[in-house]
Design a protein around this motif. Structure first.
Motif, PDB file in Angstrom:
ATOM      1  N   MET A 199      -9.276  -8.161   1.486  1.00  0.00           N
ATOM      2  CA  MET A 199      -9.877  -6.856   1.739  1.00  0.00           C
ATOM      3  C   MET A 199      -9.013  -6.087   2.728  1.00  0.00           C
ATOM      4  SD  MET A 199     -13.955  -7.762   1.987  1.00  0.00           S
ATOM      5  CE  MET A 199     -14.405  -6.054   1.621  1.00  0.00           C
ATOM      6  N   GLY A 200      -8.789  -4.785   2.443  1.00  0.00           N
ATOM      7  CA  GLY A 200      -7.960  -3.990   3.337  1.00  0.00           C
ATOM      8  C   GLY A 200      -8.071  -2.510   3.034  1.00  0.00           C
ATOM      9  N   ASP A 201      -7.486  -1.707   3.910  1.00  0.00           N
ATOM     10  CA  ASP A 201      -7.433  -0.254   3.710  1.00  0.00           C
ATOM     11  C   ASP A 201      -6.026   0.195   3.350  1.00  0.00           C
ATOM     12  OD1 ASP A 201      -6.433   1.252   6.732  1.00  0.00           O
ATOM     13  OD2 ASP A 201      -6.566  -0.909   6.454  1.00  0.00           O
ATOM     14  N   ASN A 202      -5.107  -0.746   3.294  1.00  0.00           N
ATOM     15  CA  ASN A 202      -3.689  -0.474   3.095  1.00  0.00           C
ATOM     16  C   ASN A 202      -3.193  -1.400   1.987  1.00  0.00           C
ATOM     17  OD1 ASN A 202      -0.798  -0.426   3.461  1.00  0.00           O
ATOM     18  ND2 ASN A 202      -1.120   0.307   5.533  1.00  0.00           N
ATOM     19  N   LEU A 203      -2.402  -0.899   1.079  1.00  0.00           N
ATOM     20  CA  LEU A 203      -1.942  -1.727  -0.035  1.00  0.00           C
ATOM     21  C   LEU A 203      -1.201  -2.973   0.428  1.00  0.00           C
ATOM     22  CD1 LEU A 203      -0.787   1.047  -2.515  1.00  0.00           C
ATOM     23  CD2 LEU A 203      -2.783  -0.448  -2.761  1.00  0.00           C
ATOM     24  N   ASN A 204      -0.511  -2.889   1.548  1.00  0.00           N
ATOM     25  CA  ASN A 204       0.213  -4.059   2.046  1.00  0.00           C
ATOM     26  C   ASN A 204      -0.717  -5.181   2.495  1.00  0.00           C
ATOM     27  OD1 ASN A 204       2.744  -2.962   1.598  1.00  0.00           O
ATOM     28  ND2 ASN A 204       2.915  -2.106   3.664  1.00  0.00           N
ATOM     29  N   ASP A 205      -2.023  -4.914   2.551  1.00  0.00           N
ATOM     30  CA  ASP A 205      -2.984  -5.965   2.896  1.00  0.00           C
ATOM     31  C   ASP A 205      -3.194  -6.942   1.752  1.00  0.00           C
ATOM     32  OD1 ASP A 205      -3.492  -4.861   5.431  1.00  0.00           O
ATOM     33  OD2 ASP A 205      -5.022  -3.506   4.629  1.00  0.00           O
ATOM     34  N   PHE A 206      -2.669  -6.622   0.572  1.00  0.00           N
ATOM     35  CA  PHE A 206      -2.972  -7.412  -0.617  1.00  0.00           C
ATOM     36  C   PHE A 206      -1.806  -8.241  -1.139  1.00  0.00           C
ATOM     37  CE2 PHE A 206      -5.675  -3.519  -0.952  1.00  0.00           C
ATOM     38  CZ  PHE A 206      -6.866  -4.134  -0.565  1.00  0.00           C
ATOM     39  N   SER A 207      -0.641  -7.647  -1.221  1.00  0.00           N
ATOM     40  CA  SER A 207       0.475  -8.317  -1.889  1.00  0.00           C
ATOM     41  C   SER A 207       1.782  -7.631  -1.516  1.00  0.00           C
ATOM     42  CB  SER A 207       0.286  -8.259  -3.410  1.00  0.00           C
ATOM     43  OG  SER A 207       1.472  -8.552  -4.107  1.00  0.00           O
TER      44      SER A 207
END
Length: 275
Positions: A199-207
């Protein structure tokens, strides 16, 4: 010809040429950080005052609960289950800091952000505490991967503990040390856990698919991974700031306030009424 009319003509021409570059005008020297901060007003107001923002946050955590329950019901591996969350604008709300910048003639700095972290006054995002408590009580563990620097560890720990979040300890609270790349921290968790959700607010939080250098590349990465949003990736709303802003500036965070203003506005798709 007024500067406003001149800029309008340049802007209109850019729509047809596909490029945009404003000339430096005399009043650009007077465009200050305070002026740029005024552009935070609507996004910050939306985050603090609108019921829609609250609804979107609840929606994200309701969806996360559904996906977590589904994952647990299907889980057959020998590893424990983890949910990985970012902190800022994912489970805690820092709009108070953004609101404080409005009216000031300076922007974000590590000094003032450090003071904000030490104050430990960020509020819980709507739905965040209930969901993460549910995870901890139903077979999962919560890991917090945040790019807050380790210098903010004590304030961050105090803030999360005061709000009642689970698993706030040295093993689960993973701040930035030598790199902002979150992939090594995700991989460290994956050695011993199966990750149900990120879970995140920024795409870099995922992959690391999203560690791109341009807006177009980010858009392409989202298209590539679109099936994962709402299933493995849960996005929280943050209209105030993010890595996307640096791509608007082509990585030039040191640009002047006037240059940033121009670069922001150059990305608009503008309707032109018929004469």
């Amino acid at each position: 010809m007024s500067s406003t009319v001149f800029r309008t003509l340049v802007f209109s021409a850019a729509l047809f040429t596909g490029s945009f570059s404003l000339p430096t005008l005399a009043h650009d020297a007077d465009f200050s950080a305070k002026d740029l901060n005024e552009q935070l007003v609507m996004s910050t107001l939306w985050m603090q005052a609108s019921a829609e923002y609250k609804a979107m946050s609840y929606q994200a955590f309701n969806l996360a609960k559904m996906q977590f329950d589904h994952y647990v019901s299907q889980h057959t591996g020998g590893k424990k289950i983890a949910v990985v969350v970012d902190a800022d604008e994912t489970i805690i709300d820092n709009s108070g800091y953004q609101a404080w910048l409005i009216g000031k003639d300076f922007g974000y700095s590590s000094k003032t952000w450090g003071e904000w972290m030490d104050a430990a006054e960020a509020r819980a995002m709507p739905g965040a505490l209930a969901f993460l408590t549910y995870v901890a009580n139903n077979g999962g563990e919560v890991f917090y991967i945040t790019n807050r620097k380790v210098s903010g560890l004590e304030g961050t720990r105090e803030n999360l503990q005061d709000l009642g979040f689970p698993n706030v300890d040295d093993a689960h609270l993973m701040l930035r040390d030598s790199t902002s790349d979150k992939q090594p921290r995700r991989e460290a968790i994956a050695k011993d856990y199966d990750i149900a959700l990120l879970m995140g607010d920024n795409l870099n939080d995922f992959s690391n698919d999203f560690r791109t250098k341009s807006l177009a590349a980010s858009d392409a990465a989202v298209e590539k991974n679109k099936a994962l949003f709402g299933t493995q990736f849960i996005m929280l709303p943050n209209p105030a700031y993010g890595d996307w802003e640096g791509k608007v500036y082509d990585g030039n965070w040191g640009a002047s306030a006037a240059e940033k203003d121009q670069m922001r506005k150059s990305k608009f798709h503008v309707w032109q009424p018929e004469k």
